[in-house]
Design a protein around this motif. Structure first.
Motif, PDB file in Angstrom:
ATOM      1  N   VAL A   1      84.575 -41.165   4.555  1.00  0.00           N
ATOM      2  CA  VAL A   1      83.479 -40.196   4.561  1.00  0.00           C
ATOM      3  C   VAL A   1      83.339 -39.657   5.979  1.00  0.00           C
ATOM      4  O   VAL A   1      83.212 -40.431   6.928  1.00  0.00           O
ATOM      5  CB  VAL A   1      82.140 -40.854   4.145  1.00  0.00           C
ATOM      6  N   PHE A   2      83.358 -38.347   6.103  1.00  0.00           N
ATOM      7  CA  PHE A   2      83.050 -37.684   7.362  1.00  0.00           C
ATOM      8  C   PHE A   2      81.718 -36.979   7.174  1.00  0.00           C
ATOM      9  O   PHE A   2      81.608 -36.090   6.325  1.00  0.00           O
ATOM     10  CB  PHE A   2      84.118 -36.652   7.733  1.00  0.00           C
ATOM     11  N   LEU A   3      80.711 -37.392   7.937  1.00  0.00           N
ATOM     12  CA  LEU A   3      79.398 -36.752   7.878  1.00  0.00           C
ATOM     13  C   LEU A   3      79.160 -36.018   9.188  1.00  0.00           C
ATOM     14  O   LEU A   3      79.179 -36.626  10.257  1.00  0.00           O
ATOM     15  CB  LEU A   3      78.297 -37.794   7.645  1.00  0.00           C
ATOM     16  N   LEU A   4      78.944 -34.703   9.091  1.00  0.00           N
ATOM     17  CA  LEU A   4      78.612 -33.896  10.254  1.00  0.00           C
ATOM     18  C   LEU A   4      77.095 -33.783  10.292  1.00  0.00           C
ATOM     19  O   LEU A   4      76.502 -32.988   9.563  1.00  0.00           O
ATOM     20  CB  LEU A   4      79.267 -32.513  10.172  1.00  0.00           C
ATOM     21  N   ASP A   5      76.460 -34.645  11.076  1.00  0.00           N
ATOM     22  CA  ASP A   5      75.009 -34.699  11.195  1.00  0.00           C
ATOM     23  C   ASP A   5      74.621 -34.060  12.524  1.00  0.00           C
ATOM     24  O   ASP A   5      74.352 -34.739  13.507  1.00  0.00           O
ATOM     25  CB  ASP A   5      74.530 -36.157  11.118  1.00  0.00           C
ATOM     26  N   PHE A   6      74.627 -32.738  12.522  1.00  0.00           N
ATOM     27  CA  PHE A   6      74.409 -31.970  13.742  1.00  0.00           C
ATOM     28  C   PHE A   6      72.963 -31.477  13.818  1.00  0.00           C
ATOM     29  O   PHE A   6      72.287 -31.341  12.797  1.00  0.00           O
ATOM     30  CB  PHE A   6      75.349 -30.764  13.788  1.00  0.00           C
ATOM     31  N   PRO A   7      72.502 -31.148  15.025  1.00  0.00           N
ATOM     32  CA  PRO A   7      71.148 -30.607  15.183  1.00  0.00           C
ATOM     33  C   PRO A   7      70.956 -29.318  14.386  1.00  0.00           C
ATOM     34  O   PRO A   7      71.895 -28.548  14.162  1.00  0.00           O
ATOM     35  CB  PRO A   7      71.044 -30.328  16.692  1.00  0.00           C
ATOM     36  N   LEU A   8      69.729 -29.094  13.976  1.00  0.00           N
ATOM     37  CA  LEU A   8      69.379 -27.944  13.150  1.00  0.00           C
ATOM     38  C   LEU A   8      69.787 -26.617  13.794  1.00  0.00           C
ATOM     39  O   LEU A   8      70.339 -25.741  13.120  1.00  0.00           O
ATOM     40  CB  LEU A   8      67.871 -27.959  12.874  1.00  0.00           C
ATOM     41  N   ASP A   9      69.565 -26.465  15.091  1.00  0.00           N
ATOM     42  CA  ASP A   9      69.899 -25.189  15.745  1.00  0.00           C
ATOM     43  C   ASP A   9      71.395 -24.918  15.703  1.00  0.00           C
ATOM     44  O   ASP A   9      71.829 -23.763  15.566  1.00  0.00           O
ATOM     45  CB  ASP A   9      69.363 -25.135  17.178  1.00  0.00           C
ATOM     46  N   VAL A  10      72.217 -25.956  15.786  1.00  0.00           N
ATOM     47  CA  VAL A  10      73.670 -25.807  15.707  1.00  0.00           C
ATOM     48  C   VAL A  10      74.056 -25.315  14.313  1.00  0.00           C
ATOM     49  O   VAL A  10      74.890 -24.421  14.163  1.00  0.00           O
ATOM     50  CB  VAL A  10      74.374 -27.145  16.035  1.00  0.00           C
ATOM     51  N   CYS A  11      73.427 -25.880  13.283  1.00  0.00           N
ATOM     52  CA  CYS A  11      73.741 -25.497  11.897  1.00  0.00           C
ATOM     53  C   CYS A  11      73.285 -24.069  11.595  1.00  0.00           C
ATOM     54  O   CYS A  11      74.022 -23.308  10.964  1.00  0.00           O
ATOM     55  CB  CYS A  11      73.112 -26.496  10.934  1.00  0.00           C
ATOM     56  N   LEU A  12      72.093 -23.708  12.036  1.00  0.00           N
ATOM     57  CA  LEU A  12      71.607 -22.340  11.820  1.00  0.00           C
ATOM     58  C   LEU A  12      72.520 -21.334  12.520  1.00  0.00           C
ATOM     59  O   LEU A  12      72.902 -20.317  11.932  1.00  0.00           O
ATOM     60  CB  LEU A  12      70.176 -22.186  12.335  1.00  0.00           C
ATOM     61  N   SER A  13      72.885 -21.628  13.739  1.00  0.00           N
ATOM     62  CA  SER A  13      73.773 -20.752  14.503  1.00  0.00           C
ATOM     63  C   SER A  13      75.148 -20.656  13.842  1.00  0.00           C
ATOM     64  O   SER A  13      75.734 -19.575  13.748  1.00  0.00           O
ATOM     65  CB  SER A  13      73.876 -21.292  15.929  1.00  0.00           C
TER      66      SER A  13
ATOM     67  N   ALA B   1      75.897 -21.085  10.623  1.00  0.00           N
ATOM     68  CA  ALA B   1      75.807 -20.306   9.380  1.00  0.00           C
ATOM     69  C   ALA B   1      75.682 -18.821   9.678  1.00  0.00           C
ATOM     70  O   ALA B   1      76.316 -17.992   9.023  1.00  0.00           O
ATOM     71  CB  ALA B   1      74.618 -20.787   8.551  1.00  0.00           C
ATOM     72  N   GLU B   2      74.905 -18.494  10.674  1.00  0.00           N
ATOM     73  CA  GLU B   2      74.712 -17.084  11.025  1.00  0.00           C
ATOM     74  C   GLU B   2      75.990 -16.466  11.589  1.00  0.00           C
ATOM     75  O   GLU B   2      76.317 -15.311  11.306  1.00  0.00           O
ATOM     76  CB  GLU B   2      73.570 -16.953  12.027  1.00  0.00           C
TER      77      GLU B   2
ATOM     78  N   GLY C   1      76.556 -24.775   7.732  1.00  0.00           N
ATOM     79  CA  GLY C   1      76.604 -24.269   9.096  1.00  0.00           C
ATOM     80  C   GLY C   1      77.070 -25.285  10.122  1.00  0.00           C
ATOM     81  O   GLY C   1      77.317 -24.933  11.271  1.00  0.00           O
ATOM     82  N   ALA C   2      77.204 -26.548   9.711  1.00  0.00           N
ATOM     83  CA  ALA C   2      77.639 -27.588  10.651  1.00  0.00           C
ATOM     84  C   ALA C   2      79.112 -27.419  11.019  1.00  0.00           C
ATOM     85  O   ALA C   2      79.537 -27.874  12.074  1.00  0.00           O
ATOM     86  CB  ALA C   2      77.393 -28.981  10.065  1.00  0.00           C
ATOM     87  N   GLY C   3      79.868 -26.797  10.145  1.00  0.00           N
ATOM     88  CA  GLY C   3      81.297 -26.626  10.414  1.00  0.00           C
ATOM     89  C   GLY C   3      82.166 -27.514   9.555  1.00  0.00           C
ATOM     90  O   GLY C   3      83.285 -27.862   9.940  1.00  0.00           O
ATOM     91  N   LYS C   4      81.669 -27.880   8.380  1.00  0.00           N
ATOM     92  CA  LYS C   4      82.441 -28.737   7.468  1.00  0.00           C
ATOM     93  C   LYS C   4      83.786 -28.120   7.125  1.00  0.00           C
ATOM     94  O   LYS C   4      84.808 -28.795   7.165  1.00  0.00           O
ATOM     95  CB  LYS C   4      81.658 -28.987   6.156  1.00  0.00           C
ATOM     96  N   SER C   5      83.774 -26.849   6.790  1.00  0.00           N
ATOM     97  CA  SER C   5      85.016 -26.196   6.366  1.00  0.00           C
ATOM     98  C   SER C   5      86.002 -26.068   7.514  1.00  0.00           C
ATOM     99  O   SER C   5      87.206 -26.279   7.336  1.00  0.00           O
ATOM    100  CB  SER C   5      84.720 -24.823   5.763  1.00  0.00           C
TER     101      SER C   5
END
Length: 165
Positions: free
Chosen positions: A83-95, A97-98, A12-16
Protein backbone atom coordinates in the motif's frame (compact mmCIF):
# COMPACT_ATOMS: atom_id res chain seq x y z
CA UNK A 1 9.83 -6.24 -4.57
CA UNK A 2 6.06 -6.09 -4.59
CA UNK A 3 3.76 -7.57 -7.23
CA UNK A 4 0.39 -6.04 -6.32
CA UNK A 5 0.28 -2.44 -5.13
CA UNK A 6 -2.42 0.12 -4.50
CA UNK A 7 -1.77 3.86 -4.57
CA UNK A 8 -4.23 5.90 -2.52
CA UNK A 9 -4.53 9.43 -1.15
CA UNK A 10 -6.34 12.69 -1.63
CA UNK A 11 -7.20 13.87 -5.12
CA UNK A 12 -4.44 16.21 -6.25
CA UNK A 13 -1.77 14.48 -4.15
CA UNK A 14 -0.17 13.05 -7.27
CA UNK A 15 -1.30 9.42 -7.10
CA UNK A 16 -1.39 9.04 -10.86
CA UNK A 17 1.99 10.68 -11.38
CA UNK A 18 3.53 8.49 -8.67
CA UNK A 19 1.79 5.42 -10.13
CA UNK A 20 3.15 6.09 -13.62
CA UNK A 21 6.67 6.48 -12.28
CA UNK A 22 6.24 3.29 -10.24
CA UNK A 23 5.04 1.50 -13.38
CA UNK A 24 8.01 2.75 -15.34
CA UNK A 25 10.44 1.55 -12.66
CA UNK A 26 8.82 -1.84 -11.97
CA UNK A 27 7.29 -2.78 -15.31
CA UNK A 28 4.03 -3.70 -13.55
CA UNK A 29 0.78 -3.02 -15.42
CA UNK A 30 -1.04 0.09 -14.17
CA UNK A 31 -4.80 0.42 -13.82
CA UNK A 32 -6.60 3.66 -13.03
CA UNK A 33 -9.87 3.32 -11.11
CA UNK A 34 -11.04 6.58 -12.70
CA UNK A 35 -10.82 4.87 -16.11
CA UNK A 36 -13.01 2.02 -14.84
CA UNK A 37 -15.60 4.37 -13.34
CA UNK A 38 -15.74 7.30 -15.76
CA UNK A 39 -16.74 7.08 -19.40
CA UNK A 40 -15.59 9.49 -22.14
CA UNK A 41 -19.06 11.09 -22.26
CA UNK A 42 -18.70 11.99 -18.53
CA UNK A 43 -21.22 9.37 -17.43
CA UNK A 44 -20.20 6.59 -15.08
CA UNK A 45 -20.23 2.82 -15.06
CA UNK A 46 -22.73 1.02 -12.88
CA UNK A 47 -21.39 -0.24 -9.56
CA UNK A 48 -21.82 -3.79 -10.83
CA UNK A 49 -19.87 -3.07 -14.02
CA UNK A 50 -17.12 -1.27 -12.06
CA UNK A 51 -16.84 -4.10 -9.53
CA UNK A 52 -16.63 -6.74 -12.27
CA UNK A 53 -13.82 -4.87 -14.04
CA UNK A 54 -12.00 -4.37 -10.74
CA UNK A 55 -12.30 -8.03 -9.76
CA UNK A 56 -10.90 -9.01 -13.15
CA UNK A 57 -7.81 -6.93 -12.39
CA UNK A 58 -7.47 -8.09 -8.79
CA UNK A 59 -7.18 -11.78 -9.72
CA UNK A 60 -4.22 -11.08 -12.02
CA UNK A 61 -0.69 -11.88 -10.84
CA UNK A 62 0.81 -8.39 -11.04
CA UNK A 63 -0.56 -4.85 -10.97
CA UNK A 64 -0.56 -1.32 -9.65
CA UNK A 65 -4.03 0.14 -8.99
CA UNK A 66 -4.31 3.91 -8.73
CA UNK A 67 -7.27 5.52 -6.98
CA UNK A 68 -9.33 5.79 -3.84
CA UNK A 69 -12.93 4.71 -4.32
CA UNK A 70 -13.37 3.97 -0.62
CA UNK A 71 -16.29 1.64 -1.31
CA UNK A 72 -13.85 -0.87 -2.85
CA UNK A 73 -10.76 -0.10 -0.78
CA UNK A 74 -11.16 -3.10 1.51
CA UNK A 75 -11.51 -5.41 -1.49
CA UNK A 76 -8.25 -4.05 -2.93
CA UNK A 77 -6.51 -4.29 0.44
CA UNK A 78 -7.34 -8.00 0.61
CA UNK A 79 -5.58 -8.64 -2.72
CA UNK A 80 -2.59 -6.30 -2.61
CA UNK A 81 0.78 -6.91 -1.00
CA UNK A 82 1.82 -3.23 -0.84
CA UNK A 83 0.00 0.00 0.00
CA UNK A 84 1.31 3.42 -0.96
CA UNK A 85 -0.57 6.21 0.83
CA UNK A 86 0.11 9.78 -0.25
CA UNK A 87 -0.95 11.70 2.87
CA UNK A 88 0.01 15.20 1.81
CA UNK A 89 -1.03 18.58 3.23
CA UNK A 90 -4.32 20.00 1.99
CA UNK A 91 -2.71 22.96 0.19
CA UNK A 92 -0.47 20.59 -1.81
CA UNK A 93 -3.51 18.55 -2.90
CA UNK A 94 -5.59 21.60 -3.84
CA UNK A 95 -2.69 23.02 -5.83
CA UNK A 96 -2.08 19.66 -7.51
CA UNK A 97 -5.70 19.28 -8.57
CA UNK A 98 -5.86 22.83 -9.87
CA UNK A 99 -2.61 22.51 -11.81
CA UNK A 100 -3.90 19.63 -13.92
CA UNK A 101 -6.94 21.50 -15.29
CA UNK A 102 -6.75 21.64 -19.08
CA UNK A 103 -3.98 19.06 -19.35
CA UNK A 104 -4.27 15.79 -21.23
CA UNK A 105 -4.05 12.85 -18.85
CA UNK A 106 -3.94 9.09 -19.31
CA UNK A 107 -5.85 8.52 -16.07
CA UNK A 108 -9.11 10.27 -17.11
CA UNK A 109 -11.12 9.70 -20.30
CA UNK A 110 -11.68 13.45 -20.83
CA UNK A 111 -10.02 16.83 -20.27
CA UNK A 112 -10.95 18.72 -17.12
CA UNK A 113 -11.76 22.27 -18.16
CA UNK A 114 -12.53 23.75 -14.75
CA UNK A 115 -11.88 23.10 -11.07
CA UNK A 116 -15.33 21.82 -10.23
CA UNK A 117 -16.62 23.23 -6.92
CA UNK A 118 -18.00 19.85 -5.78
CA UNK A 119 -14.63 18.19 -6.47
CA UNK A 120 -12.83 21.02 -4.66
CA UNK A 121 -15.10 20.49 -1.65
CA UNK A 122 -14.35 16.75 -1.72
CA UNK A 123 -10.63 17.56 -1.48
CA UNK A 124 -11.29 20.01 1.38
CA UNK A 125 -13.30 17.34 3.23
CA UNK A 126 -10.88 14.49 2.49
CA UNK A 127 -8.65 14.86 5.59
CA UNK A 128 -11.65 14.65 7.95
CA UNK A 129 -14.07 12.48 5.97
CA UNK A 130 -12.01 9.93 4.03
CA UNK A 131 -8.54 9.79 5.52
CA UNK A 132 -9.59 8.40 8.94
CA UNK A 133 -11.47 5.55 7.19
CA UNK A 134 -8.44 4.84 5.01
CA UNK A 135 -6.12 4.66 8.03
CA UNK A 136 -8.60 2.42 9.84
CA UNK A 137 -8.73 -0.05 6.95
CA UNK A 138 -4.96 0.03 6.49
CA UNK A 139 -4.56 -0.78 10.18
CA UNK A 140 -6.94 -3.75 9.81
CA UNK A 141 -4.72 -5.30 7.09
CA UNK A 142 -1.33 -3.89 8.09
CA UNK A 143 0.15 -7.13 9.48
CA UNK A 144 -0.06 -8.80 6.07
CA UNK A 145 0.88 -5.79 3.91
CA UNK A 146 3.87 -3.59 3.26
CA UNK A 147 2.51 -0.11 4.02
CA UNK A 148 4.43 2.96 2.87
CA UNK A 149 3.08 6.37 3.85
CA UNK A 150 4.47 9.47 2.22
CA UNK A 151 3.95 12.85 3.88
CA UNK A 152 5.46 14.91 1.04
CA UNK A 153 6.25 14.76 -2.66
CA UNK A 154 9.92 14.74 -1.69
CA UNK A 155 9.35 11.51 0.31
CA UNK A 156 7.71 9.80 -2.66
CA UNK A 157 10.44 10.98 -5.08
CA UNK A 158 13.18 9.73 -2.74
CA UNK A 159 11.45 6.33 -2.57
CA UNK A 160 11.35 6.09 -6.36
CA UNK A 161 15.01 7.08 -6.56
CA UNK A 162 15.91 4.36 -4.03
CA UNK A 163 14.15 1.59 -5.94
CA UNK A 164 15.79 2.71 -9.18
CA UNK A 165 19.17 1.69 -7.75
Amino acid sequence: MFKKAIVIGSPGAGKSTFSRKLRDVTGLPLYYLDMLWHKPDKTTSSRQEFDMKLKDILIRDRWIIDGNYNRTLEMRLKYCDTVFLLDFPLDVCLSGAESRIGKEREDLPWHETEFDSEFRQFILDFPKESLPQIYELIEKYRKDKHVIIFKSRKDSEEYLNRILI
